[in-house]
Design an enzyme around this catalytic site. Structure first.
Site, PDB file in Angstrom:
ATOM      1  N   ASN A   1       0.808  -1.217   0.000  1.00 14.50           N
ATOM      2  CA  ASN A   1       0.000   0.000   0.000  1.00 14.50           C
ATOM      3  C   ASN A   1       0.842   1.268   0.000  1.00 14.50           C
ATOM      4  O   ASN A   1       0.397   2.325  -0.449  1.00 14.50           O
ATOM      5  CB  ASN A   1      -0.941   0.017   1.213  1.00 14.50           C
ATOM      6  CG  ASN A   1      -0.220  -0.257   2.522  1.00 14.50           C
ATOM      7  OD1 ASN A   1       0.364  -1.333   2.695  1.00 14.50           O
ATOM      8  ND2 ASN A   1      -0.263   0.679   3.447  1.00 14.50           N
TER       9      ASN A   1
ATOM     10  N   THR B   1     -26.571  -9.785  10.290  1.00 19.26           N
ATOM     11  CA  THR B   1     -27.345  -9.444   9.102  1.00 19.26           C
ATOM     12  C   THR B   1     -26.461  -8.752   8.073  1.00 19.26           C
ATOM     13  O   THR B   1     -25.729  -7.825   8.394  1.00 19.26           O
ATOM     14  CB  THR B   1     -28.519  -8.526   9.482  1.00 19.26           C
ATOM     15  OG1 THR B   1     -29.350  -9.205  10.427  1.00 19.26           O
ATOM     16  CG2 THR B   1     -29.347  -8.160   8.256  1.00 19.26           C
TER      17      THR B   1
ATOM     18  N   HIS C   1     -13.896  -0.155  -0.707  1.00 18.92           N
ATOM     19  CA  HIS C   1     -13.640   1.273  -0.887  1.00 18.92           C
ATOM     20  C   HIS C   1     -12.331   1.570  -1.613  1.00 18.92           C
ATOM     21  O   HIS C   1     -12.109   2.697  -2.038  1.00 18.92           O
ATOM     22  CB  HIS C   1     -13.686   2.003   0.462  1.00 18.92           C
ATOM     23  CG  HIS C   1     -12.478   1.842   1.324  1.00 18.92           C
ATOM     24  ND1 HIS C   1     -11.519   2.818   1.455  1.00 18.92           N
ATOM     25  CD2 HIS C   1     -12.089   0.821   2.116  1.00 18.92           C
ATOM     26  CE1 HIS C   1     -10.584   2.404   2.295  1.00 18.92           C
ATOM     27  NE2 HIS C   1     -10.906   1.204   2.711  1.00 18.92           N
TER      28      HIS C   1
ATOM     29  N   CYS D   1      -3.987   4.564   7.072  1.00 20.85           N
ATOM     30  CA  CYS D   1      -4.961   3.753   7.802  1.00 20.85           C
ATOM     31  C   CYS D   1      -4.706   3.766   9.300  1.00 20.85           C
ATOM     32  O   CYS D   1      -5.046   2.832  10.006  1.00 20.85           O
ATOM     33  CB  CYS D   1      -4.916   2.319   7.281  1.00 20.85           C
ATOM     34  SG  CYS D   1      -5.273   2.179   5.523  1.00 20.85           S
TER      35      CYS D   1
END
Length: 376
Positions: free
Chosen positions: A141, A227, A191, A314
């Protein structure tokens, strides 16, 4: 007159693709839990399963192996902790979401370009017969340097180890093939390729057992309870389809990136492109301006309307020493002056021109502060 703003931090996150926004809006309209058996529930389930196929198709992977999770970090944790392997080996340049998932993992050294030393990996695996998992990212990255993942997979499998590959940065920028990678598990994040934040996937080979980190209902084949994030999953699928259809646009992005690097290193002979001679993603440049702190560069460029990062973005906005550059043997002074410029599918020549103007102006202002310049 509005100031021009140029976004060159695509490795941190990509803008939401219009296709993804539309898919998310459509998924928000009806009501239905994918686990319900009535018609609205079945419609929601159909959306999830269509998305599973779309995300799998990005790598030509088996759809039944796709486990939807909350993002790359959770996918990496599930891969490292859910396989139950007694030993975990990771490269010295892995993302923090891998490093912190397994803080006791053995580290595989890399060379000066940031590429895993295959002989060292083989020796590590040979030294201990316990069942192992090897985790090595496809592309870094911070530098964009790509790993020889097929060779790594072959070494791991020859020693009866599993191989996990974090492909978060590579997906959508280069063509990927699940079977060519050779991994047992592959991590993706929506993303990074134009989908929404908060959704990702772990793709597993057929027959691989995973112990869930989250327990409750039987969602995702019992591999991840909770869910399903229906709008996020729908947006992920749309972004994956758009990225796959437009993958050749990164040939043009590579040309922009290479021209930018050539201009920078010709204009500033002190500048260093880290990992520049290694195989890299077509969109990423890690460039050092010796003597000028990375955070100073990021702030100055931002004031000029250009958005870049210092290393990984990050870590809650913090700028600290890069373990990636340290593992590559980059000295503290050079490492602390390195910024990351990362392009995307709609980056333009005008974006590069803006960055070059801003970087050149900063370089000229700071020229007298550079030891190499004073000695010249």
């Amino acid at each position: 007159m509005a100031r021009t703003e140029t976004y060159l931090d695509w490795n941190a996150t990509a803008p939401l693709r219009p296709e993804a926004a539309a898919a998310m809006a459509a998924a928000l309209s009806p009501c239905g839990n994918p686990s319900s058996v009535h018609r609205w529930g079945r419609a929601a389930r159909q959306t999830v399963e269509h998305a599973r196929c779309a995300v799998a198709a990005l790598l030509d992977a088996p759809p039944e192996g796709v486990v939807f999770v909350s993002g790359g970090t959770e996918a990496n944790h599930l891969a490292l902790l859910g396989t139950g392997r007694e030993r975990i080996l990771i490269s010295a340049v892995e993302h923090d979401s891998v490093r912190r998932a397994a803080p006791e993992a053995e580290q595989i050294p890399v060379d000066r370009d940031g590429i895993v030393v295959l002989e060292a990996l083989d020796d590590l695996l040979a030294d201990d017969p316990r069942p192992a998992l090897v985790s090595v990212m496809l592309a870094n990255n911070e530098t964009g340097v790509m790993q020889p993942v097929r060779a790594i997979a072959a070494l791991a499998h020859a020693r009866n180890a599993l191989f996990h590959c974090d492909a978060v940065q590579a997906a959508g920028k280069i063509a990927l093939d699940f079977y060519a990678i050779g991994a047992d598990l592959v991590t993706l994040s929506a993303h990074k390729l134009g989908g929404p934040p908060g959704v990702g996937a772990l793709i597993t080979r057929n027959g691989l057992e995973l112990a869930p980190l989250l327990r409750g209902g039987g969602q995702e084949g019992g591999r991840r309870a909770g869910t399903e994030n229906l709008p996020g999953i729908a947006g992920f699928a749309a972004a994956a389809e758009a990225a796959a259809a437009e993958i050749t646009v990164y040939d043009r992005v590579r040309e922009l990136r290479d021209a930018m690097e050539a201009t920078l290193t010709e204009m500033a002979r002190e500048a260093v492109v880290l990992g520049g001679i290694a195989p890299r993603l077509p969109n990423t440049t890690a460039i050092a301006m010796p003597g000028i702190a990375a955070e100073t560069q990021v702030i100055a460029l931002d004031l000029d309307g250009v958005m870049v990062s210092a290393g990984s973005a990050c870590s809650s906005g913090k700028v600290g020493p890069s373990h990636v550059l340290e593992a590559m043997g980059v000295g503290p002074e050079l490492a602390s002056s390195t910024i990351r410029v990362s392009l995307g599918w709609n980056s333009t020549g005008a974006d590069i021109d803006h960055f070059l103007r801003a970087w050149t102006a900063l370089y000229r202002r700071c020229r007298d502060l550079m030891p190499e310049a004073r000695a010249a």
